[in-house]
Scaffold this active site. Structure first.
Site, PDB file in Angstrom:
ATOM      1  N   SER A 121      15.804   5.983  26.226  1.00  0.00           N
ATOM      2  CA  SER A 121      15.178   4.705  25.892  1.00  0.00           C
ATOM      3  C   SER A 121      15.920   3.606  26.634  1.00  0.00           C
ATOM      4  CB  SER A 121      15.261   4.453  24.382  1.00  0.00           C
ATOM      5  OG  SER A 121      14.927   3.112  24.077  1.00  0.00           O
ATOM      6  N   THR A 130       5.804  17.268  16.637  1.00  0.00           N
ATOM      7  CA  THR A 130       4.896  17.264  15.487  1.00  0.00           C
ATOM      8  C   THR A 130       4.189  15.926  15.310  1.00  0.00           C
ATOM      9  OG1 THR A 130       6.697  16.662  13.978  1.00  0.00           O
ATOM     10  CG2 THR A 130       6.220  19.015  14.257  1.00  0.00           C
ATOM     11  N   SER A 131       4.642  14.894  16.017  1.00  0.00           N
ATOM     12  CA  SER A 131       4.000  13.583  15.905  1.00  0.00           C
ATOM     13  C   SER A 131       4.341  12.743  17.130  1.00  0.00           C
ATOM     14  CB  SER A 131       4.467  12.845  14.640  1.00  0.00           C
ATOM     15  OG  SER A 131       5.856  12.555  14.716  1.00  0.00           O
ATOM     16  N   GLY A 132       3.647  11.619  17.268  1.00  0.00           N
ATOM     17  CA  GLY A 132       3.982  10.635  18.290  1.00  0.00           C
ATOM     18  C   GLY A 132       3.916  11.150  19.711  1.00  0.00           C
ATOM     19  N   GLY A 164       5.872  13.193  21.384  1.00  0.00           N
ATOM     20  CA  GLY A 164       6.033  14.635  21.556  1.00  0.00           C
ATOM     21  C   GLY A 164       4.757  15.394  21.293  1.00  0.00           C
ATOM     22  N   TYR A 178      28.507   0.466   9.639  1.00  0.00           N
ATOM     23  CA  TYR A 178      27.490   1.267  10.311  1.00  0.00           C
ATOM     24  C   TYR A 178      26.321   0.383  10.707  1.00  0.00           C
ATOM     25  CZ  TYR A 178      24.006   4.849  11.272  1.00  0.00           C
ATOM     26  OH  TYR A 178      23.057   5.629  11.887  1.00  0.00           O
ATOM     27  N   LEU A 233      17.656  20.074  14.672  1.00  0.00           N
ATOM     28  CA  LEU A 233      18.559  19.680  15.757  1.00  0.00           C
ATOM     29  C   LEU A 233      19.876  19.102  15.273  1.00  0.00           C
ATOM     30  CD1 LEU A 233      15.998  18.182  18.269  1.00  0.00           C
ATOM     31  CD2 LEU A 233      17.673  19.951  18.829  1.00  0.00           C
ATOM     32  N   ASN A 281      12.720  15.872  23.536  1.00  0.00           N
ATOM     33  CA  ASN A 281      12.012  14.653  23.155  1.00  0.00           C
ATOM     34  C   ASN A 281      12.386  14.116  21.776  1.00  0.00           C
ATOM     35  OD1 ASN A 281       9.402  12.816  23.011  1.00  0.00           O
ATOM     36  ND2 ASN A 281       9.326  14.166  21.225  1.00  0.00           N
TER      37      ASN A 281
END
Length: 337
Positions: free
Chosen positions: A177, A44-46, A48, A201, A95, A121
């Site tokens: 990555s 939906t962006s970037g 991908g 974290y 996901l 992706n």
């Protein structure tokens, strides 16, 4: 130093492409993908979105799974505005939820469509506090890796069938990555400790672990596909550093200054999508499996990602993690691979 210079200059490698190559350039050798069906997560962006646009422009049927159906429909509209004859389907998928992954797989398989390309992706960087998925898994790991592990497992049967029926080799692309090399400890201990809040974290560490898992998954899956005799390959890619929504969330004076100083190192989105498209459709990658690619050429992975023993260990741990909700799988059969 030589490698850095080649990156900055965009010098082509053995493939004939380099860091400055774009997705449209690397797919020029295969201008008609009309016989292919591709599922692209995070489209939906970037990166991908650019991958989906270019493959649709080349004629492939593109399936866009997304948590936000509206965002996916907007992306579909943008593709159709450029390519009126494009075949783009939208289906819901979260996901981070194993139940949602199983539901998506059931719905896709019920359509009776072939499946040639699966491009894993989608990526998430969890800012701030530790978050757990509905299945009790650290959210970044659940979204970036575990959901894709289950998705691949559920769709592999259709991919193998499609390859056998059409004679067109199936390809799986896992987007990782170079950050995967930032983690060198025991991923299992880390996940256990961070989930139980025994250690602080760290979002960057969590992201690195998820991307290390993507590389290890590629290694083990490639070996299993070969043992199965399936005409399906899997490769892993590092798209490069690009200012997408994933890292734009970390706004601030220091972040903006760093991006200005490193602007010569950043890729455009069309450049960042090049390696994914290269791995997905370029003829040169026919029969090539289990590789780690960057700038459309084979690249070195981290020592932690090179261990077949760790890859097999992660696979078994992943099977254990998804088995907790396997009773919800309904009619979707989870293929033993």
């Amino acid at each position: 130093m030589l490698q850095a210079a080649r990156y900055l200059l965009g010098s082509p490698g053995a493939s004939g492409f380099g860091s400055k190559s774009t997705a449209e350039e690397v797919t020029a050798a295969c201008p008609d993908l009309g016989s292919l069906t591709a599922i692209i997560t995070g489209a939906t962006s970037g990166i991908g979105a650019e991958t989906a646009r270019v493959l649709a422009k080349r004629g492939a049927r593109v399936v866009i799974p997304a948590r936000s159906v509206k965002a996916a429909e907007d992306m579909r509209a943008r593709i159709l505005a450029e390519c009126p004859g494009a075949d783009v389907l939208v289906l819901h998928l979260d996901l981070s939820s194993l139940a949602s992954v199983r539901d998506f797989a059931r719905r896709f398989l019920s359509l009776g469509l072939p499946l040639h390309l699966l491009i894993n992706n989608a990526g998430k960087f969890s800012h701030g506090q530790l978050a757990l998925s509905e299945d009790g898994v650290e959210m970044t790991f659940a979204t970036n890796y575990l959901g894709h592990f289950l998705l691949t497992k559920l769709l592999l049967g259709r991919m193998a069938e499609t390859a056998a029926e059409t004679g067109v080799q199936g390809r799986i692309v896992n987007v990782s990555s170079s950050v995967h090399g930032w983690f060198s400890g025991d991923w299992a201990d880390y996940l256990q400790l961070v989930t139980r809040r025994k250690i602080p974290y760290d979002a960057t560490q969590a992201y690195a672990v998820s991307k290390l898992a993507n590389v290890l998954h590629t290694k083990e899956l490639a070996a299993r596909l070969q043992e199965m005799g399936a005409d399906v390959t899997v490769n892993c890619v590092h798209p490069g550093i690009v200012r997408t929504r994933l890292n734009r969330d970390r706004e601030g004076l220091i972040t903006d200054l760093v991006f200005v100083l490193l602007s010569k190192l950043l890729k455009t989105i069309p450049q960042a999508a090049a390696t994914t498209c290269y791995a997905a459709v370029h003829p040169r990658l026919a029969g090539v499996s289990g590789r780690y690619l960057a700038d459309c050429n084979e690249a070195l992975q981290s020592p932690a990602a090179a261990s077949r023993r760790e890859a097999a260990r992660l696979w078994q741990a992943s099977e254990d993690m998804i088995s907790g909700s396997s009773s919800q799988q309904g009619s979707t059969k989870e293929r033993n691979i």
